[in-house]
Write a protein that holds these residues in place. Structure first.
Motif: not given
Length: 807
Positions: A1-28
């Motif tokens: 399990m990764n030990e980074f806190t959420s604020t230390e992760l590389p994309l912290a602060g980035l917000r993504v809206i995810d409307l993927a359903d049934g394919k490409a869900e691994m992108c989000g």
């Protein structure tokens, strides 16, 4: 399990809206792994993939494995209030990812143009089967259909047999990672220009670029030939380069290619076999007697366990791996020592799931929280604040990675591709190389050429700097280059960079902003970390080889000519690089990225591995059977070795198929009215479909069924691509002139069909040492006299005179 806190992760602060359903869900999911706040926007009844098979006690293992680390907001986008809430969410976001069918969001008044008018700095990534434009725009596809139309299926299987669908969902899973790479390119561009992006991403095009691309790099065994040159009309014959042998408890695969490896294998066979003559160190001589040699190896291996053979092979320098079963993969000591799996509770039962694609700064970047309950985060709607546009001044037409410098030590496919995808996007990529340890891609067997087509595809847009890293002066020069570099790429055996004095610790002390990327077969830690890395052994270790066979045929392993996962692993590295660059903008520090090629495949197989851990015995070779769809599979058509893939996965498609075939009797039979009944009658229904398709051209089958709402696609060959109207309409192809090559070369375009990103500038691949003098002067400040002295001393290497002239 990764030990980074959420604020230390590389994309912290980035917000993504995810409307993927049934394919490409691994992108989000990958963006969430890297620290982005990824918010699923679901209908009030939930996403369809919440019910997608396979299930465990009523819970979808697909949804569970693809939506970990995400949040969920449930909205009715057809209502005024739901639409208003969605637009508030858009105002607060950086990226929107959607997989609706072309035109569907426009019907809701939420198409990309409308959203971008409201938020000019929004990145909208629209992922669809065939793109938003082109003749196939309204076609429907599945993983199997993409493998057929992307020219992967035609090369899978064994000569004399029907084509064989590769296992898992290779097309959908790998293209989702390319989609994540594209999304982060768009976001990076926005950080510098202030402008958002509308990105039209086609799964078919990405499939043709990632799995076994006809226009991409081929492995070193191809001797520089292109995939198109190598592709047989039918399936390839059983190969001898990477043979698989039965052993006492399964199978093992070896890759004996160079003289040193043969020396180890020869000694293992003993002193009295017929092939001790030194001439057999030459692979060509061995091939003349390969059946007899393999017969001796088979006899030697037959009564020994896989574990015993792997240990002995490691000791003797013979590249070898067990052809792992699913349970062996889950129990593998190396993978578990590396933390490649983590526990995940599903319906009260504890399973195992791959724990993430990459490591950054020694920590696994992966699963932190389970997939969300429907609407569990609706309270976020009351906390939303509009996102302020970035303060940026760069011109909007700049290439995204312009201004970045990459020192590229990568070799063969995974190494070449990682540097190439960066160079395509504007980075200055300097291939650091030396004739004493040449890149295997430079070899060419093509008459009249001084450079291989495969090398040209993998190193277009790069520069070549000849440098001897086995000398103190060479290391000192590399250190100087690293002071002003942004990224260093390598795919050597783990520990090599450190032994040379150019590992991350040394380079970051010189340049704290530097990002290093290490790609290796099995990762840079663990008991087998320093194993010799070849793609066939990676596939065997990860369980892919064991699944890639005809279930009814013994020893019918069919992955001999694929080069999976090399191109895909390069995209995984690309995603991690973009995340590290984005973090560097925020923190000022670089980082160390490590990619295990075997673990990229484990993550591709995340759902079946999770299922196997909960339901042992389910992850097995299924050939062309689509377990949860019927009728479906690969069907014969009129003509020589012509086939079409068809997949019926809902009741409406079943009625459409029956109408197209003129079989009202089947449509009206209550036994086949639902999916469960059709799966139970698979043999009967698929025989009826095969009888119908056998008299028809595959294009007729495809067009007829697509018009009826059925997922279907002709099995294309690489030779069909030039005449493919959809690929031409989508500007999939580019051409460039390559000095030293007699004809103009065809190559692929960028990673997304249409977007606001400029297309790659396609420049020739370099000859070895072609830019040494130029770079030594411009980057190092050396005067001509010093450069020539370093060349004379063997520290620098330059291109030979007239090397580009055809031989």
């Amino acid at each position: 399990m990764n030990e980074f806190t959420s604020t230390e992760l590389p994309l912290a602060g980035l917000r993504v809206i995810d409307l993927a359903d049934g394919k490409a869900e691994m992108c989000g999911r990958v963006l969430a792994d890297l620290g982005a706040e990824v918010i699923l926007v679901e209908p009030l009844a939930g996403m369809a993939s919440r019910q997608r098979a396979p299930l465990h006690e009523g819970e979808s293992l697909y949804f569970t494995s693809h939506n970990a680390n995400k949040k969920s907001i449930a909205l009715d986008l057809r209502s005024d209030s739901g639409k208003a809430d969605f637009l508030k969410l858009v105002d607060s976001a950086d990226i929107l990812v959607e997989t609706t069918r072309p035109g569907e969001l426009a019907d809701l008044g939420l198409d990309a143009a409308t959203l971008r008018q409201r938020r000019p700095d929004l990145v909208v990534l629209s992922i669809s089967d065939f793109g938003q434009t082109g003749p196939y725009r309204d076609y429907q596809a599945s993983n199997a259909v993409h493998l057929a139309m992307g020219a992967v299926l035609a090369r899978s299987g064994i000569a004399g047999n029907r084509p064989l669908l590769p296992p898992g969902e290779l097309a959908l899973e790998t293209t989702a990672i390319q989609a994540a790479w594209v999304a982060l390119l768009g976001h990076w561009q926005k950080l510098h220009t202030g402008a958002g992006n509308t990105m039209d991403f086609s799964i078919l095009e990405a499939t043709a670029q990632i799995i076994d691309p006809g226009l991409g790099v081929t492995g070193s065994a191809a001797a520089g030939r292109s995939a198109n040159e190598l592709a047989p009309y039918g399936r390839p014959p059983v190969g001898f380069l990477y043979p698989i042998f039965p052993c006492a408890d399964g199978h093992v695969r070896i890759c004996v290619l160079n003289p040193r490896q043969w020396q180890g294998m020869c000694g293992w066979l003993g002193d009295d076999h017929p092939f001790t003559d030194p001439k057999y160190a030459n692979i060509g001589e061995r091939f003349k007697a390969i059946k007899d040699i393999n017969g001796l190896i088979a006899k030697l291996f037959a009564d020994k366990s896989g574990k015993e053979l792997v240990a002995e092979g490691q000791k003797r320098g013979v590249p070898i791996a067990a052809v792992a079963t699913a349970q062996q993969v889950l129990d593998d000591p190396h993978f578990n020592a590396r933390g490649a799996f983590t526990d995940l509770t599903v319906a009260g039962d504890k399973g195992k799931v791959p724990s993430g694609y990459v490591e950054i700064d020694g920590q696994r970047i992966g699963l932190r929280s389970a997939a969300p309950a429907l609407g569990q985060d609706n309270d976020l709607l009351s906390e939303l604040a509009a996102k302020k546009p970035p303060q940026a001044t760069a011109p909007v037409d700049r290439r995204p990675l312009a201004g970045l410098r990459v020192l590229d030590l990568g070799v063969i496919v995974a190494g070449a591709e990682t540097g190439r995808i960066l160079a395509d996007q504007g980075a200055e990529v300097i291939k650091v190389e030396n004739t004493a340890f040449p890149d295997g891609l430079r070899q060419t067997s093509a008459a009249g050429t001084a450079i291989s087509q495969s090398f040209c595809q993998g190193s277009r847009n790069k520069k070549s700097f000849g440098l001897n890293l086995r000398s103190p002066e060479g290391i000192a020069i590399f250190h100087t280059l690293a002071k002003d570099a942004d990224i260093v790429l390598s795919n050597f055996k783990p520990g090599t960079m450190e032994s040379l004095g150019i590992g991350y610790d040394e380079l970051s002390a010189i340049n704290p902003r530097i990002i290093t990327v290490e790609s290796s077969a099995l990762g840079n830690t663990g008991p087998l970390a320093k194993s010799m890395g070849y793609g066939p052994l990676v596939r065997a270790s990860s369980g892919l080889t064991g699944l890639w066979r005809y279930p009814e045929l013994d020893n019918s392993y069919s992955d001999g000519i694929t080069i999976v996962p090399d191109h895909f692993a390069a995209r995984v590295a690309g995603v991690a690089i973009m995340a590290a660059l984005i973090r560097r903008e925020r923190t000022g520090r670089g980082g160390r990225i490590a990619v295990s090629q075997a673990e990229t495949l484990l993550n591709v197989l995340a759902t079946p591995l999770l299922r196997e851990s909960l339901q042992p015995g389910t992850m097995v070779a299924r050939g062309n059977v689509l377990e949860f769809s019927s009728p479906g599979g690969v069907f014969p058509c009129a003509g020589d070795d012509m086939w079409c893939v068809i997949e019926v996965d809902n009741d409406a498609a079943w009625q459409g198929l029956c109408d197209a075939m003129g079989r009202s009797d089947l449509a009206e039979d209550p036994r086949y009215a639902n999916g469960e009944g059709r799966i139970a009658a698979r043999d009967i229904l698929e025989a009826a479909v095969a009888e119908w398709t056998a008299t028809l051209d595959p294009v007729v089958v495809m067009e007829t069924l697509q018009a009826a709402g059925v997922k279907a696609g002709k099995m294309h060959r690489l030779s069909d691509f030039d005449d493919n109207p959809h690929l031409h309409a989508r500007r999939f192809f580019r051409r460039f002139e390559q000095p030293g090559f007699p004809t103009e070369l065809q190559t692929e375009n960028g990673p997304v069909g249409f977007s606001d990103l400029p297309e790659p500038e396609i420049r020739p691949a370099p000859f070895q040492g072609q830019h040494t003098r130029e770079l030594a002067a411009s980057l190092l400040g050396f005067d001509p006299q010093k450069i020539e002295q370093l060349v004379a001393d063997g520290v620098l290497e330059v291109m030979k005179d007239n090397e580009f002239i055809q031989q």
